[in-house]
Design an enzyme around this catalytic site. Structure first.
Site, PDB file in Angstrom:
ATOM      1  N   SER A 150       3.218  -4.728  -3.027  1.00  0.00           N
ATOM      2  CA  SER A 150       1.896  -4.529  -2.410  1.00  0.00           C
ATOM      3  C   SER A 150       1.805  -3.224  -1.627  1.00  0.00           C
ATOM      4  CB  SER A 150       1.628  -5.694  -1.454  1.00  0.00           C
ATOM      5  OG  SER A 150       0.521  -5.418  -0.627  1.00  0.00           O
ATOM      6  N   TYR A 173      -4.518  -0.552  -3.344  1.00  0.00           N
ATOM      7  CA  TYR A 173      -5.898  -0.804  -2.919  1.00  0.00           C
ATOM      8  C   TYR A 173      -6.638   0.517  -3.046  1.00  0.00           C
ATOM      9  CZ  TYR A 173      -5.067  -5.563  -1.299  1.00  0.00           C
ATOM     10  OH  TYR A 173      -4.788  -6.902  -1.258  1.00  0.00           O
ATOM     11  N   THR A 199      -6.054  -3.135  -7.447  1.00  0.00           N
ATOM     12  CA  THR A 199      -6.698  -4.422  -7.163  1.00  0.00           C
ATOM     13  C   THR A 199      -8.183  -4.214  -6.910  1.00  0.00           C
ATOM     14  OG1 THR A 199      -4.657  -5.296  -6.257  1.00  0.00           O
ATOM     15  CG2 THR A 199      -6.683  -6.391  -5.571  1.00  0.00           C
ATOM     16  N   LYS A 278      -6.127  -5.028 -11.724  1.00  0.00           N
ATOM     17  CA  LYS A 278      -5.813  -6.391 -11.268  1.00  0.00           C
ATOM     18  C   LYS A 278      -7.063  -7.010 -10.656  1.00  0.00           C
ATOM     19  CE  LYS A 278      -2.503  -8.826  -8.225  1.00  0.00           C
ATOM     20  NZ  LYS A 278      -3.228  -9.379  -7.088  1.00  0.00           N
ATOM     21  N   HIS A 302      -7.044 -13.021  -6.956  1.00  0.00           N
ATOM     22  CA  HIS A 302      -6.306 -12.809  -5.703  1.00  0.00           C
ATOM     23  C   HIS A 302      -5.746 -14.132  -5.177  1.00  0.00           C
ATOM     24  CE1 HIS A 302      -6.043  -9.116  -3.086  1.00  0.00           C
ATOM     25  NE2 HIS A 302      -5.367  -9.976  -2.351  1.00  0.00           N
TER      26      HIS A 302
HETATM   27  C1  LIG Z   1      -0.279 -14.146   1.295  1.00  0.00           C
HETATM   28  C2  LIG Z   1      -0.779 -13.370   0.094  1.00  0.00           C
HETATM   29  C3  LIG Z   1      -0.907 -12.002   0.189  1.00  0.00           C
HETATM   30  C4  LIG Z   1      -1.337 -11.276  -0.908  1.00  0.00           C
HETATM   31  N1  LIG Z   1      -1.404  -9.915  -0.830  1.00  0.00           N
HETATM   32  C5  LIG Z   1      -1.827  -9.211  -1.894  1.00  0.00           C
HETATM   33  C6  LIG Z   1      -1.881  -7.790  -1.843  1.00  0.00           C
HETATM   34  O1  LIG Z   1      -1.503  -7.175  -0.853  1.00  0.00           O
HETATM   35  N2  LIG Z   1      -2.368  -7.136  -2.941  1.00  0.00           N
HETATM   36  C7  LIG Z   1      -2.780  -7.815  -4.064  1.00  0.00           C
HETATM   37  O2  LIG Z   1      -3.221  -7.189  -5.024  1.00  0.00           O
HETATM   38  N3  LIG Z   1      -2.699  -9.148  -4.143  1.00  0.00           N
HETATM   39  C8  LIG Z   1      -2.239  -9.855  -3.100  1.00  0.00           C
HETATM   40  N4  LIG Z   1      -2.147 -11.210  -3.192  1.00  0.00           N
HETATM   41  C9  LIG Z   1      -2.495 -11.874  -4.463  1.00  0.00           C
HETATM   42  C10 LIG Z   1      -1.256 -11.990  -5.370  1.00  0.00           C
HETATM   43  O3  LIG Z   1      -0.867 -10.731  -5.841  1.00  0.00           O
HETATM   44  C11 LIG Z   1      -1.536 -12.883  -6.584  1.00  0.00           C
HETATM   45  O4  LIG Z   1      -2.687 -12.430  -7.235  1.00  0.00           O
HETATM   46  C12 LIG Z   1      -1.706 -14.354  -6.203  1.00  0.00           C
HETATM   47  O5  LIG Z   1      -0.872 -14.701  -5.130  1.00  0.00           O
HETATM   48  C13 LIG Z   1      -1.385 -15.249  -7.388  1.00  0.00           C
HETATM   49  O6  LIG Z   1      -1.680 -16.566  -7.093  1.00  0.00           O
HETATM   50  P1  LIG Z   1      -0.596 -17.646  -6.620  1.00  0.00           P
HETATM   51  O7  LIG Z   1      -0.237 -17.328  -5.210  1.00  0.00           O
HETATM   52  O8  LIG Z   1      -1.339 -18.930  -6.735  1.00  0.00           O
HETATM   53  O9  LIG Z   1       0.592 -17.559  -7.546  1.00  0.00           O
HETATM   54  C14 LIG Z   1      -1.684 -11.944  -2.110  1.00  0.00           C
HETATM   55  C15 LIG Z   1      -1.534 -13.331  -2.189  1.00  0.00           C
HETATM   56  C16 LIG Z   1      -1.074 -14.041  -1.112  1.00  0.00           C
HETATM   57  C17 LIG Z   1      -0.885 -15.526  -1.251  1.00  0.00           C
END
Ligand SMILES: Cc1cc2nc3c(=O)[nH]c(=O)nc-3n(C[C@H](O)[C@H](O)[C@H](O)COP(=O)(O)O)c2cc1C
Length: 405
Positions: A150, A173, A199, A278, A302
């Site tokens: 990330s 981002y 994203t 994404k 997300h």
């Molecule tokens: C706590 C948390 C922080 C996240 N931070 C980011 C991020 O910084 N950038 C991003 O593109 N997606 C972020 N995501 C989304 C994840 O990349 C991913 O799309 C998502 O967690 C997939 O779903 P799942 O948690 O049910 O496996 C985040 C998800 C969570 C749970």
């Protein structure tokens, strides 16, 4: 810092009445010590990713647990991500020689052990303070899986890249300032990243109800570790994040509501990394992504943390695959909790299948070893699904292995 046990019990009682619990039934009982899932002494004892979830919940303090687990508003999108997988069932095949199963696959020229992919999660040291992004990178290296890191990473990109020992995927981002975006992208390229995954599913804010509620139950003062706003809640604090070191963060935002498809062309011009988008969920957007030069798509909402009342990503996958029409790889994440989920996504046309929260649970509970165990569990379950369906390689997994309920 460890949470007060009384507060913890209150949180569990609240959770028992909350939709968050839909992620794992019996979680409150388990976390209170009523189930063997909470008694894990080593990562290897976890039998499925929910064991890891229960173990993590015992350790991660409420505010950070809320950050990790929550979605937005009433969390229907969050729940849909997981439950939608049950709309498809597997069709077993018999008398296929499945003595040799090859789960390896190649993504953008990189051969990996399986299509299971580690998705970017910001602030990982709030979840797994001991090992953080570095521990995840070491686990990804040990198991040879794609690792996307990330922009909101807790460790330095260059250190994470060294720990991974093979090209990372860098999650970008867009920011609201193109020069800052360029600097982030150039740093990622210099660090040897192979892919930039931009994203696009969070253009202008969200309502993180559960995360805010859980934060209010946390007895620890947020201001001890975070920049806080007038309400006492943590704020962006971009200047303190490793990826923004040396950047002018005054007025800089992570995203911008005014961007259009031109952004993808500008991004392509900035870098030789492969550009993956994404957060695509519509067939039309998949076609537009291809037309505007994207090298790949991740179907993602997300992790249910952006738009409420959306579909599970597995429900959107067939539309996006149709829109991309085989011209670029389509990947997916959101709600993947079993190897059979991975199998179903592959059967519906995904080239790789990402996980977020499950590896974070492993990281919280057992650091690097926990992340490795989560990868092992999902890969074992995927292997068993392949055996049962008579698919000996990833390319043999197809829609004929699925029926809808
Ligand atoms: C706590 C948390 C922080 C996240 N931070 C980011 C991020 O910084 N950038 C991003 O593109 N997606 C972020 N995501 C989304 C994840 O990349 C991913 O799309 C998502 O967690 C997939 O779903 P799942 O948690 O049910 O496996 C985040 C998800 C969570 C749970």
């Amino acid at each position: 810092m460890t949470a007060d046990p009384r507060t913890r019990r209150q949180v569990l009682q609240w959770l028992a009445a909350s939709p968050v619990l839909g992620l794992a039934s019996g979680l409150a009982d388990a976390a209170e010590g009523g189930a063997s899932a909470t008694e894990l002494r080593a990562a290897a004892e976890a039998l499925d990713v929910f064991d890891m979830q229960a173990a993590a919940e015992k350790i991660v303090p409420p505010a950070h647990w809320g950050y990790l687990q929550s979605g937005v508003d009433g969390e229907t999108t969050l729940r849909a991500n997981s439950t939608a997988y049950s709309k498809w069932q597997l069709v077993p095949r018999r008398f296929v020689d499945v003595s040799r199963i090859d789960m390896s696959t190649t993504l953008f020229g990189m051969q990996v052990a399986s299509p299971v992919m580690i998705c970017p999660i910001g602030g990982l040291r709030a979840i797994g303070p001991a090992d953080g992004d570095i521990g995840v990178a070491r686990a990804a290296k040990a198991k040879n899986q794609v690792h996307a890191v990330s922009t909101q990473m807790s460790d330095k990109l260059e250190d994470i890249a060294e720990a991974r020992g093979a090209p990372l995927w860098y999650q970008l981002y867009t920011t609201n300032r193109i020069e800052a975006t360029r600097q982030l992208v150039q740093r990622a390229q210099r660090a040897g990243c192979a892919v930039v995954a931009v994203t696009v599913d969070l253009p202008a804010g969200r309502n993180t109800v559960t995360a805010t509620r859980l934060r209010r139950t946390d007895v620890r003062p947020c201001g001890a570790c975070h920049q806080v706003g007038p309400s006492g809640n943590p704020q962006g604090g971009m200047a303190t994040k490793p990826m923004f070191e040396g950047l002018d963060t005054q007025g800089l935002g992570l995203t911008s509501p005014s961007l259009n498809w031109d952004f993808i062309r500008r991004l392509k011009d900035m870098t030789t990394m492969k550009v993956v988008i994404k957060g695509i969920e519509a067939e039309e957007d998949a076609a537009l992504a291809v037309e505007n030069g994207a090298d790949g798509i991740i179907v993602s909402n997300h992790g249910g943390r952006a738009l409420e009342s959306g579909r599970g990503t597995i429900e959107s996958l067939p539309d996006v695959v149709r829109g991309a029409a085989g011209r670029i790889p389509v990947m997916i994440d959101g709600g993947v909790r079993r190897g059979t989920d991975v199998f179903k996504a592959l059967a519906l046309g995904a080239s790789a299948v990402g996980i977020g929260r499950p590896y974070a649970w492993g990281l919280a509970a057992f650091g690097q070893a926990g992340v490795e165990r989560v990868l092992d569990i999902l890969n074992l379950e995927l292997r068993l699904a392949m055996v049962g369906c008579g698919a000996r390689s990833i390319s043999e997994i197809g829609p004929r292995s699925l029926k809808t309920a």
